[in-house]
Design a protein around this motif. Structure first.
Motif, PDB file in Angstrom:
ATOM      1  N   PRO A 161      35.756  40.253  39.382  1.00 15.82           N
ATOM      2  CA  PRO A 161      36.988  40.733  40.018  1.00 15.82           C
ATOM      3  C   PRO A 161      36.728  41.452  41.345  1.00 15.82           C
ATOM      4  O   PRO A 161      37.469  41.261  42.317  1.00 15.82           O
ATOM      5  CB  PRO A 161      37.569  41.681  38.966  1.00 15.82           C
TER       6      PRO A 161
ATOM      7  N   ARG B 278      37.566  33.576  41.679  1.00 17.19           N
ATOM      8  CA  ARG B 278      37.179  33.820  40.283  1.00 17.19           C
ATOM      9  C   ARG B 278      36.694  32.542  39.603  1.00 17.19           C
ATOM     10  O   ARG B 278      35.693  32.551  38.886  1.00 17.19           O
ATOM     11  CB  ARG B 278      38.368  34.391  39.507  1.00 17.19           C
TER      12      ARG B 278
ATOM     13  N   GLU C 242      44.217  41.194  36.931  1.00 14.55           N
ATOM     14  CA  GLU C 242      43.317  41.409  35.796  1.00 14.55           C
ATOM     15  C   GLU C 242      43.955  42.293  34.723  1.00 14.55           C
ATOM     16  O   GLU C 242      43.326  42.593  33.715  1.00 14.55           O
ATOM     17  CB  GLU C 242      42.010  42.049  36.279  1.00 14.55           C
TER      18      GLU C 242
END
Length: 341
Positions: free
Chosen positions: A321, A314, A247
């Protein structure tokens, strides 16, 4: 796999190969049977508190049971299998109905009859007053279900205090499931089994369903192998920081790494003295990069299978997350640790 590196973030671009069902013979009923059997750690005495307050009512149990089954069905839909939504009907001895087609193309219909703690508590009073006992009611409902509900199996869900009503639990088992009502197959779900299923988090059910349906999938097997080949401390570090790195949070201090190693989200605990070896392993693999003048940097693409599995959570499972990290932990064989996050 292409990589893009900017001053502020790091993005790994995958051509995502979604996981697929490899155990097509599994049905929603098989999954449910697996889930209610996970009673390890649940004592009969635990059912007293669980089936209390709002969970003592029939309405709560009926809604909760149907919602948990819907989580199972959603796993089948996600991987391309058509299933019919759960129905609340309260008719002909059935509270909730489940219908699906098995791998052979045959339609299976299951009816669930639910008995709550309030109903169990009222049982003795009703019998003393000349009313119908729960077991007598269930026998009548089984007859109605067999004659009019058009189902193949009938499951009785005992959602009540198992110690207080242990004689009732035994009576239901003996009087209803010792044989068949004509052609109707009957199963009794005990309070421990009902509690086991109802207390599960949705993401845990989702992960177990995916593990059972896709256990021979190449992505899953690669991710599991990548983790299993690491020592415990390295497992903990990778499982803790990989999602955040994907991320964009790539920088870690030594304190961050030590904390991750000791997080014990892997299958076993890591000791402090084992951390240097874990860091050395991950440095040699290229997962951790260290420059003496800056923090550690994480290179998540070293673990292709784990990255793909994270993005499975995801993208296909529409997870945050944090949820995708829990999914990653669950799918790599660490279901017992997932609640620590």
């Amino acid at each position: 796999m292409d990589q893009q590196l900017s001053q502020h973030s790091y993005v790994v671009q995958f051509k995502v190969e979604y996981m697929r069902i490899t155990n097509a013979e599994y049905t929603p009923l098989d999954i449910l049977s697996e889930l209610i059997g996970r009673t390890r750690g649940i004592k009969a005495s635990d059912t007293k508190e669980f089936f209390s307050n709002e969970r003592a009512s029939h309405d709560w149990l009926e809604t909760a049971w149907a919602e948990k089954i819907e989580v199972i069905l959603e796993s089948f839909r996600r991987y391309g299998t058509e299933v019919v939504p759960t129905q609340y009907i309260r008719d002909h001895g059935v509270d909730v109905r489940l219908r699906f087609e098995n791998d052979a193309g045959n339609t299976q219909r299951i009816g669930f009859q639910i008995k709550s703690n309030k109903e169990a508590d009222n049982n003795a009073t009703k019998v003393k007053g000349g009313g119908e006992s729960i077991t007598a009611t269930l026998k009548r409902q089984a007859f109605e279900a067999e004659r009019h509900a058009n189902i193949d199996e009938w499951w009785v869900i005992s959602g009540f205090d198992m110690l207080k009503h242990r004689k009732l639990v035994s009576a239901i088992t003996v009087e209803l499931t010792s044989g068949k009502i004509d052609s109707l197959k009957i199963k009794h779900v005990t309070p421990r089994e009902a509690m086991s299923f109802l207390q599960m988090e949705d993401n845990e059910i989702d992960a177990i369903c995916t593990l059972l349906l896709c256990k021979d999938d190449e992505v899953l097997k690669m991710a599991q192998r990548e983790i299993q080949e690491l020592e415990i401390g390295a497992q903990n570090i990778v499982l803790t920081v990989l999602g955040a790195a994907l991320e964009g949070e790539r920088e870690l201090s030594i304190n961050d790494i030590e904390s991750a190693a000791l997080s014990n989200i892997g299958q076993n605990e890591c000791e402090l003295k084992e951390i240097p070896s874990a860091i050395e392993t991950l440095e040699s693999m290229g997962f951790l990069e260290y420059d003496h003048n800056s923090p550690y940097r994480v290179e998540p693409s070293i673990f292709v299978g784990l990255c793909a599995l994270y993005f499975e959570g995801r993208a296909r499972h529409d997870q945050t997350p944090h949820e995708a990290t829990k999914f990653l932990i669950q799918m790599t064989g660490n279901l017992n640790r997932q609640k620590m996050l």
